[in-house]
Design an enzyme around this catalytic site. Structure first.
Site, PDB file in Angstrom:
ATOM      1  N   GLY A  28       0.822  -1.240  -0.044  1.00  0.00           N
ATOM      2  CA  GLY A  28       0.088   0.152  -0.236  1.00  0.00           C
ATOM      3  C   GLY A  28       0.687   1.287  -0.066  1.00  0.00           C
ATOM      4  O   GLY A  28       1.958   1.430  -0.607  1.00  0.00           O
ATOM      5  N   SER A  48       7.840  -4.718   8.392  1.00  0.00           N
ATOM      6  CA  SER A  48       6.356  -5.337   8.484  1.00  0.00           C
ATOM      7  C   SER A  48       6.530  -6.536   9.316  1.00  0.00           C
ATOM      8  O   SER A  48       7.417  -6.930   9.812  1.00  0.00           O
ATOM      9  CB  SER A  48       5.350  -5.444   7.333  1.00  0.00           C
ATOM     10  OG  SER A  48       6.040  -6.464   6.810  1.00  0.00           O
ATOM     11  N   GLY A 104      -0.151   1.102  10.029  1.00  0.00           N
ATOM     12  CA  GLY A 104      -1.431   1.471  10.765  1.00  0.00           C
ATOM     13  C   GLY A 104      -2.584   0.265  10.623  1.00  0.00           C
ATOM     14  O   GLY A 104      -2.542  -0.140   9.524  1.00  0.00           O
ATOM     15  N   TYR A 170     -10.436   4.180  15.286  1.00  0.00           N
ATOM     16  CA  TYR A 170      -9.550   4.410  14.200  1.00  0.00           C
ATOM     17  C   TYR A 170      -9.439   6.001  14.398  1.00  0.00           C
ATOM     18  O   TYR A 170      -8.057   6.635  14.253  1.00  0.00           O
ATOM     19  CB  TYR A 170      -9.933   3.950  12.959  1.00  0.00           C
ATOM     20  CG  TYR A 170      -9.088   4.378  11.917  1.00  0.00           C
ATOM     21  CD1 TYR A 170      -7.759   3.775  11.507  1.00  0.00           C
ATOM     22  CD2 TYR A 170      -9.196   5.388  10.987  1.00  0.00           C
ATOM     23  CE1 TYR A 170      -6.986   3.923  10.534  1.00  0.00           C
ATOM     24  CE2 TYR A 170      -8.731   5.830   9.989  1.00  0.00           C
ATOM     25  CZ  TYR A 170      -7.355   4.945   9.554  1.00  0.00           C
ATOM     26  OH  TYR A 170      -6.530   5.321   8.478  1.00  0.00           O
TER      27      TYR A 170
HETATM   28  N1  LIG Z   1      -5.848   3.270   2.274  1.00  0.00           N
HETATM   29  C1  LIG Z   1      -6.363   4.321   2.725  1.00  0.00           C
HETATM   30  O1  LIG Z   1      -7.509   4.572   2.272  1.00  0.00           O
HETATM   31  C2  LIG Z   1      -5.887   5.308   3.836  1.00  0.00           C
HETATM   32  C3  LIG Z   1      -6.602   6.412   4.187  1.00  0.00           C
HETATM   33  C4  LIG Z   1      -6.179   7.309   5.253  1.00  0.00           C
HETATM   34  C5  LIG Z   1      -4.967   6.892   5.953  1.00  0.00           C
HETATM   35  N2  LIG Z   1      -4.406   5.883   5.669  1.00  0.00           N
HETATM   36  C6  LIG Z   1      -3.132   5.450   6.294  1.00  0.00           C
HETATM   37  O2  LIG Z   1      -2.103   4.929   5.750  1.00  0.00           O
HETATM   38  C7  LIG Z   1      -1.121   4.019   6.356  1.00  0.00           C
HETATM   39  C8  LIG Z   1      -0.876   2.891   5.355  1.00  0.00           C
HETATM   40  O3  LIG Z   1      -2.287   2.415   5.172  1.00  0.00           O
HETATM   41  P1  LIG Z   1      -2.425   1.242   3.784  1.00  0.00           P
HETATM   42  O4  LIG Z   1      -3.799   1.758   3.286  1.00  0.00           O
HETATM   43  O5  LIG Z   1      -1.221   1.373   2.997  1.00  0.00           O
HETATM   44  O6  LIG Z   1      -2.584  -0.063   4.608  1.00  0.00           O
HETATM   45  P2  LIG Z   1      -2.206  -1.608   3.954  1.00  0.00           P
HETATM   46  O7  LIG Z   1      -2.343  -1.564   2.631  1.00  0.00           O
HETATM   47  O8  LIG Z   1      -2.992  -2.371   4.996  1.00  0.00           O
HETATM   48  O9  LIG Z   1      -0.812  -1.595   4.504  1.00  0.00           O
HETATM   49  C9  LIG Z   1      -0.493  -1.490   6.038  1.00  0.00           C
HETATM   50  C10 LIG Z   1       1.077  -1.631   6.020  1.00  0.00           C
HETATM   51  O10 LIG Z   1       1.368  -1.706   7.232  1.00  0.00           O
HETATM   52  C11 LIG Z   1       2.045  -3.167   7.854  1.00  0.00           C
HETATM   53  N3  LIG Z   1       1.532  -3.207   9.209  1.00  0.00           N
HETATM   54  C12 LIG Z   1       0.191  -3.141   9.654  1.00  0.00           C
HETATM   55  N4  LIG Z   1       0.190  -3.415  11.183  1.00  0.00           N
HETATM   56  C13 LIG Z   1       1.629  -3.509  11.522  1.00  0.00           C
HETATM   57  C14 LIG Z   1       2.332  -3.581  12.802  1.00  0.00           C
HETATM   58  N5  LIG Z   1       1.539  -4.078  13.877  1.00  0.00           N
HETATM   59  N6  LIG Z   1       3.570  -3.813  12.645  1.00  0.00           N
HETATM   60  C15 LIG Z   1       4.200  -3.582  11.439  1.00  0.00           C
HETATM   61  N7  LIG Z   1       3.854  -3.329  10.207  1.00  0.00           N
HETATM   62  C16 LIG Z   1       2.369  -3.223  10.416  1.00  0.00           C
HETATM   63  C17 LIG Z   1       1.394  -3.746   6.881  1.00  0.00           C
HETATM   64  O11 LIG Z   1       2.114  -5.064   7.098  1.00  0.00           O
HETATM   65  P3  LIG Z   1       1.749  -6.648   7.795  1.00  0.00           P
HETATM   66  O12 LIG Z   1       0.304  -6.370   7.912  1.00  0.00           O
HETATM   67  O13 LIG Z   1       2.363  -7.601   6.939  1.00  0.00           O
HETATM   68  O14 LIG Z   1       2.333  -6.279   9.107  1.00  0.00           O
HETATM   69  C18 LIG Z   1       1.575  -3.115   5.541  1.00  0.00           C
HETATM   70  O15 LIG Z   1       2.843  -3.289   5.255  1.00  0.00           O
HETATM   71  C19 LIG Z   1      -2.074   3.428   7.624  1.00  0.00           C
HETATM   72  O16 LIG Z   1      -1.564   4.429   8.906  1.00  0.00           O
HETATM   73  C20 LIG Z   1      -3.716   4.213   7.516  1.00  0.00           C
HETATM   74  O17 LIG Z   1      -4.108   4.362   8.671  1.00  0.00           O
HETATM   75  C21 LIG Z   1      -4.776   5.009   4.827  1.00  0.00           C
END
Ligand SMILES: NC(=O)c1ccc[n+]([C@@H]2O[C@H](COP(=O)([O-])OP(=O)(O)OC[C@H]3O[C@@H](n4cnc5c(N)ncnc54)[C@H](OP(=O)(O)O)[C@@H]3O)[C@@H](O)[C@H]2O)c1
Length: 264
Positions: A28, A48, A104, A170
Site C-alpha cells: 500500500g 512489517s 497502521g 481509528y
Molecule cells: N488506504 C486508505 O484509504 C488510508 C486512508 C487514510 C490513511 N491511511 C493510513 O495509511 C497508512 C497505510 O495504510 P495502507 O492503506 O497502505 O494499509 P495496508 O495496505 O493495509 O498496508 C499496511 C502496512 O502496514 C503494515 N503493518 C500493519 N500493522 C503493522 C504492525 N503492527 N507492525 C508493523 N507493520 C504493520 C502492513 O504489513 P503487515 O500487515 O504484514 O504487518 C503493511 O505493510 C495507515 O496508517 C493508514 O491508517 C490509509
C-alpha cells in the site's frame, strides 16, 4: 540558480545521501513511500510483520536498483520497536534523516461494540508506536545531514478530523497523531527536526478492499476529484515534505483527499 543559504534547485529537490525508516513498507501507501524516497536517492529501511512478503519486496527493489533493507517488526510491541531502531542505527551508522510513521490498521466497527482489546490494539499500533518510534529516532535525527534538518512524517487520515460513522476508535488514533505532529514540531524545532503529517482520504490499498462498493461510490461523489487516491499520490507529498525544498514547513498535516474535506 541557488537561493541564498538554501542550495541549488537540484539540491533542494533531492534526497541523495539521505537515510530513511518507513514503517509498514510491504504494501500500500508505505510501499509507495519506500519506492519514492529511494527513487529520489535515499537509502531506506522498512519493516512489517510478514518476513516472506518483506523478502519478496526487498528482492524486487534490488532488481530496480533501489537501496532498501528490511527487517521484521510488529510496531505494536515496545521491545520490537527498540530492536528496529537499533537495526536502523547500525545500518545507517548512527544517522537518520527521515522517519515515516506509516504502519497502521483500520477498524470499521460501531463504537458501542468495540472491545477493550480493539481499543488497546488500535491505540498501540496507530498512536503509541508513532510516539515511541519518534522518541527512539530523535537521537539519530539530531545527527541528520540533509539540508533543512531531519524529518518525521506521520501518516494520519482525514478520518482524524471529520467523522465517518463506524470508525470512532481509528479516528481517535488519527486525530491524536495529527496533534502529536504539531506538538513534536514545536518541541523539536530547536533540534532542527521538522515534524509534518499527511492525512489521506480513501486510497486504493488492501486496507479498504472490503469496503462496500456502494459506500465507496457515495464517497467518490462527495469528493471534488470524483475518485479515491493512489498510493503514489501520497508518497510524492511525503517525499516533498522530507526534502530541503520543504525546509520552512513544520507542524503541518496536509490533506491529500481529492478535496473531500473542503467540499460542502
Ligand atoms: N488506504 C486508505 O484509504 C488510508 C486512508 C487514510 C490513511 N491511511 C493510513 O495509511 C497508512 C497505510 O495504510 P495502507 O492503506 O497502505 O494499509 P495496508 O495496505 O493495509 O498496508 C499496511 C502496512 O502496514 C503494515 N503493518 C500493519 N500493522 C503493522 C504492525 N503492527 N507492525 C508493523 N507493520 C504493520 C502492513 O504489513 P503487515 O500487515 O504484514 O504487518 C503493511 O505493510 C495507515 O496508517 C493508514 O491508517 C490509509
Amino acid at each position: 540558480m541557488a537561493v541564498a543559504g538554501c542550495g541549488s534547485r537540484e539540491e533542494r529537490w533531492s534526497l541523495a545521501g539521505a537515510t530513511a525508516l518507513v514503517t509498514g513498507g510491504s504494501k500500500g501507501i508505505g510501499h509507495a513511500i519506500v519506492e519514492e524516497l529511494a527513487g529520489f536517492g535515499a537509502r531506506v529501511h522498512t519493516c512489517s510483520r510478514n518476513a516472506a512478503e518483506l523478502e519478496e519486496c526487498r528482492r524486487r527493489w534490488e532488481e530496480k536498483n533501489l537501496r532498501v533493507t528490511v527487517s521484521v517488526c510488529d510496531v505494536s510491541v515496545r521491545a520490537q520497536r527498540e530492536k528496529l531502531m537499533e537495526t536502523v542505527r547500525q545500518t545507517f551508522d548512527g544517522k537518520l534523516d527521515i522517519l515515516v510513521n506509516n504502519a497502521g490498521q483500520l477498524l470499521f466497527k460501531p463504537a458501542a461494540e468495540c472491545t477493550a482489546e480493539d481499543f488497546s490494539n488500535l491505540m498501540t499500533t496507530n498512536l503509541e508506536a508513532s510516539f515511541h518510534l519518534s522518541q527512539l529516532a530523535r537521537p539519530l535525527l539530531i545527527h541528520a545531514s540533509i539540508a533543512g534538518g531531519g524529518s518525521i512524517i506521520n501518516v494520519s487520515s482525514i478520518g482524524g478530523s471529520i467523522a465517518f460513522a463506524g470508525s470512532t476508535v481509528y479516528a481517535i488514533t488519527k486525530g491524536a497523531l495529527s496533534q502529536l505532529t504539531r506538538n513534536l514540531a514545536t518541541e523539536w524545532a530547536p533540534n532542527k527536526i521538522r515534524v509534518n503529517g499527511v492525512a489521506p482520504g480513501f486510497v486504493t490499498t488492501d486496507m479498504i478492499k472490503d469496503v462496500d462498493p456502494e459506500y465507496m461510490k457515495q464517497e467518490n461523489s462527495k469528493t471534488p476529484l470524483g475518485r479515491s487516491g493512489k498510493p503514489v499520490e501520497i508518497a510524492s507529498a511525503v517525499s516533498f515534505l522530507c526534502m530541503p525544498a520543504a525546509s520552512y514547513i513544520t507542524g503541518q498535516v496536509i490533506c491529500i483527499d481529492g478535496g473531500r474535506t473542503i467540499s460542502s
